[in-house]
Design a protein around this motif. Sequence first.
Motif, mmCIF file in Angstrom:
data_model
loop_
_atom_site.group_PDB
_atom_site.id
_atom_site.type_symbol
_atom_site.label_atom_id
_atom_site.label_comp_id
_atom_site.label_asym_id
_atom_site.label_seq_id
_atom_site.Cartn_x
_atom_site.Cartn_y
_atom_site.Cartn_z
ATOM 1 N N LEU C 225 88.663 42.917 71.226
ATOM 2 C CA LEU C 225 88.476 44.357 71.328
ATOM 3 C C LEU C 225 89.502 45.285 70.593
ATOM 4 O O LEU C 225 89.164 46.173 70.368
ATOM 5 C CB LEU C 225 88.600 44.827 72.891
ATOM 6 N N ASP C 226 90.215 44.542 69.898
ATOM 7 C CA ASP C 226 91.348 45.124 69.184
ATOM 8 C C ASP C 226 92.241 46.368 69.946
ATOM 9 O O ASP C 226 92.362 47.500 69.663
ATOM 10 C CB ASP C 226 91.067 45.580 67.763
ATOM 11 N N ALA C 227 92.157 46.023 71.212
ATOM 12 C CA ALA C 227 92.752 46.884 72.231
ATOM 13 C C ALA C 227 94.362 46.876 72.205
ATOM 14 O O ALA C 227 94.892 46.245 71.948
ATOM 15 C CB ALA C 227 92.182 46.531 73.651
ATOM 16 N N ALA C 228 94.775 48.092 72.751
ATOM 17 C CA ALA C 228 96.297 48.315 72.971
ATOM 18 C C ALA C 228 96.424 47.864 74.438
ATOM 19 O O ALA C 228 95.560 48.306 75.313
ATOM 20 C CB ALA C 228 96.703 49.639 72.814
ATOM 21 N N VAL C 229 97.494 46.997 74.497
ATOM 22 C CA VAL C 229 97.471 46.589 76.017
ATOM 23 C C VAL C 229 98.866 46.838 76.431
ATOM 24 O O VAL C 229 100.081 46.585 75.829
ATOM 25 C CB VAL C 229 97.460 45.115 76.067
ATOM 26 N N LEU C 230 98.793 47.513 77.763
ATOM 27 C CA LEU C 230 100.335 47.744 78.646
ATOM 28 C C LEU C 230 100.373 46.761 79.542
ATOM 29 O O LEU C 230 99.826 46.792 80.294
ATOM 30 C CB LEU C 230 100.261 49.154 78.997
ATOM 31 N N LEU C 231 101.121 45.506 79.341
ATOM 32 C CA LEU C 231 101.324 44.493 80.279
ATOM 33 C C LEU C 231 102.464 44.779 81.022
ATOM 34 O O LEU C 231 103.691 45.127 80.598
ATOM 35 C CB LEU C 231 101.351 43.109 79.446
ATOM 36 N N VAL C 232 102.500 44.979 82.520
ATOM 37 C CA VAL C 232 103.635 44.994 83.337
ATOM 38 C C VAL C 232 103.683 43.833 84.094
ATOM 39 O O VAL C 232 102.772 43.084 84.485
ATOM 40 C CB VAL C 232 103.227 46.166 84.520
ATOM 41 N N GLY C 233 105.225 43.179 83.821
ATOM 42 C CA GLY C 233 105.370 41.938 84.526
ATOM 43 C C GLY C 233 106.818 41.866 84.618
ATOM 44 O O GLY C 233 107.590 42.600 84.384
#
Lengths: 315, 360, 354
Positions: C225-233
């Motif tokens: 998707l060429d998405a921007a991802v905000l990963l919380v971990g």
Amino acid sequence: MDTPQASQSPTSPPPSRSKTDELKQLYWDRINPIIRYARRNPPLIFGVLLLGGLMLFVGIGYLVYDTEQYRVLSADPGDTRHPPSLQYPFGTDTAGRDLFAVAIRGTPLTLRIGLIAGFFAVSFGTVLAFIAAYYRGLVDGTVRVMADVGMTVPPLLILILIAINIEGGLSVDQMGLAVATVAWVWPARTIRAQVLIMREQSYVEISRLSGSSGMAIIFKEMMPNLIPYITASFVTSVAAGILASIGLEALGLGPFDSPTLGMTIFWNIQQSSIILGMWWWWLPPIVAIVIVFVGLFLISSGLDEWSNPRLRQRV
Amino acid sequence: MTPDGVRSESVVSRLKHATFTELLFVVFHSFLLRRFLFFLLVIWIAATVIFIIPRLSGQDPVKEKLLLEAQRGGAIQTGFEQMAEAYQKRLGLDQPILTQYKNYMFDLVRFDLGTSIAFYPRSVNSMIADSILWTIGLLGTVIVLGFLIGTLAGALLGWPRSPGYLQFLFMPLLTLSAVPQYLLGLILIYVLAFKFSWFPLFGAYNPGTLPSWDFAYIWDVIQHAILPALAFILGAIGFWAVGMRGMMINNQGEDFMIQAEAKGLKGARIFMRYAVRNAMLPQVTGLALSYGTLLSGAILIERIFMYPGIGDTLFQAIRLSDFFVIRGVVMTVILSVATATFLVDVLYPLLDPRINYGRR
Amino acid sequence: MTLEVTNEASSTRPDLSNRDFALDIQDFKVYYDTPRGIVKAVDGVSLAIRQGERFALVGESGSGKSTLAMAVMRLTRPPGRIAGGNVLLHGTDLVSISEEEMRQTRLADIALVPQGAMNSLNPVMKISNQVIDGIIDHIPEDAPKPDADELENRVNELLVRVGLAPMVGQLYPHELSGGMKQRVAMAIAISLSPRVIIADEPTSALDVIVQRQIMQTLGQLQEGLDAAVLLVGHDMGLVAQFADTVGVMYAGKLVEIAPVETIFSNPLHAYPQLLIESIPTMDERKPLTGIPGLQPSLLNLPEGDVFAPRSPIPHTPEDAATVPKLVEVEPGHWVQLSRSSVADFNTYAHLVDY
């Protein structure tokens, strides 16, 4: 969180304090957390206030009023149907009872039925729950099935069968006991479930491994955690006991010589007070019953919040 | 990447490949059969309790009251001798207790509830048959209406996006739920029937009219039914609303509710398909559990309104110490409660896919 | 595992420097009003994620990272509230748009892969219907309604894309394993091809092997998707393998932002340093150490460097009381500079006025 009370009590004590101040502080330290909790749990407080108000009415009534007037023909014979007046604050009924005296005498009697029913139902239910959870297997199965059956069968019907088989009708105390024989199922069920969850938990396990006796585990480890559930069961049982007893009385199976709220309702139905337009006869017992039930309901939902903090968010 | 695999097959595919013994096993352990056995167990235990209670008192209250009535010259005058004889035979008190129990259970299986004492020789069955239609007609309507309206009200009360003024409904509803319905009935009679004469005071139809299927009679019946129905429904609405509101609030914290919102669903869909749909489940279980209580309430409402249903029959029987009628009514009510519980148990898996017919 | 070498993301890391910001969070604040005072769960956080970038937000539980993720979606519930700041999604400020506009934005433009996949699906609805309802509720009023076959095909295609068999659509959540449920959650999240995905601890409560698979799938979906991802971990190991950029949160504030290689090779703030030291490694067997001390209560937090009480760096009370600033010490590397928590403070002291 600034409150008038809180600002009156200094958090840092002044250097020289009298003994009474010290005592005040001591009590304040006890009361303060209760008030703080109460502010977060309005149902509980409102419920306690409702029932407390009712008890206050009864208590003052006993002190200042001649409650012996609850008997038949206490009002002047011949002309018995008085509407409320200064002489008879709640009026009188067709049999010449002073309805103010009836209200003062009857309210605690009805509460007494509920308390007896609640006490025995919860005691019996708790003991059964522990026995079931301790022995498991067949014993547990039997208790569980009995409780399930008991929940299916309406208590009122069993009570009717008990009542018609007791000569001379039930007394107030017998009525409480009779209700308890059917009301133990709810406490038994809820507490059994809690005990089963609890006995798997580590602190009970640790206590068991460290050689505590069964009784010690029950009273030191489990009981303190069960208190919210037992209290809630008790309140629910009291309400169920009062509900069943009033139903029984309305059907004419109550203690005829006692002026309980339910019996007053019965006489109302029996003598068609509605068609006679005697609103002062049926209104006080209904109001008292409503206060009792709403009060008990609020207390039990307040206790629910206590044992289930998730509800706290939005009540 | 290895797919995680489907953990549980459907029951159907499991049954397709089962041998006969396996099939027998599945049926025996099936949910339905267990619920049916429980249904029988409830009736058996209740019947046994009903059998034991009079024998625990150590006296023979029925006979004593019977004699008392005869002395008073009450309802029973004619045929007292026959009746006393029949009554002796019926209870068979001279026989060993196990034989008595056996006879009692046999009668019950044939649904033979005995003979009335007060209206000898009428059978209890016919007395119940005469009154039960009134009860079913009134109760069936009000239970369904009260449940639906109350649940909807509770759902709206427990929904954070409902308008704030709705919260003012909560205290009245809570009060309604706490008041026994027959007491509401008393108030309704006083206000709507006595003060304003909008509705008839009591009964199911005007004493003068003859039952027939014409409009006047039906209208008469409806007019008489409104007040008792209203008393019942008002109380029931409060009861269901308070429970539903609690469940809705509880559900708000569930992950699937937050996720439903994160999916950008429309409010109405979240309300119906996520919040209400899940909060309904305990309500339905509650319906089965409180059916008995609702029925007890209905009995008392009939008493207040002198509505000629099964509750009124019960009250008249209590007044006349008509033991077999009382026992018959109690048995009928227990039977209906057990049946209702069984039906809800059977239908519940349709509402909650997590309950599987094959397991549990 | 050795962290520097196995970072697949960094080896193929796309050059994002000349791309626009997909999600630009500016001085964002989320407060909780409690009877005992205001809890500043997120207190002035700024970060920006470019289109196609994988940004990981890490920190101990209670650091405010999940609160931030939920607030970006505007899913904060009372007593929580957004107390200030902006969230620019491709230039649109999500904080100020109407509730209905926000509803339409969710899933279509910014989607959430939830924490705790175990319960994030409606237990009484078939999987396919839970995918479909999100799609249906985002069809514009005037657009033609898709027919049932079309929707079914779309659901099947989505399920296959997240590595599930199409028949899963006919099942109920309780019939799926934890990993499968998380895949379904991802299928829902990508159903409208959003440009920004927020993944809130998507692998919590899953076992290690499934965790890896889920993160791989998430990575593939992001690339597709060429998405921007905000990963919380909070799992630094998983983050190292996934992210391009890492932001470290402590007590409601960002203490360091850096490209993933930098945060592991040259963390400047004491907190990320300790976090990284506490990761167990294969080649160096040492006792597991946590970070000594506890995160402070976020209620009535004192001004100044809140990490100071746990910081191993010697400092004076005045150092700890100085309110630190987040400054860019080198391109793309931001540090909350304080004498009490940054050992190399003197190297960068010229960037601040304290």
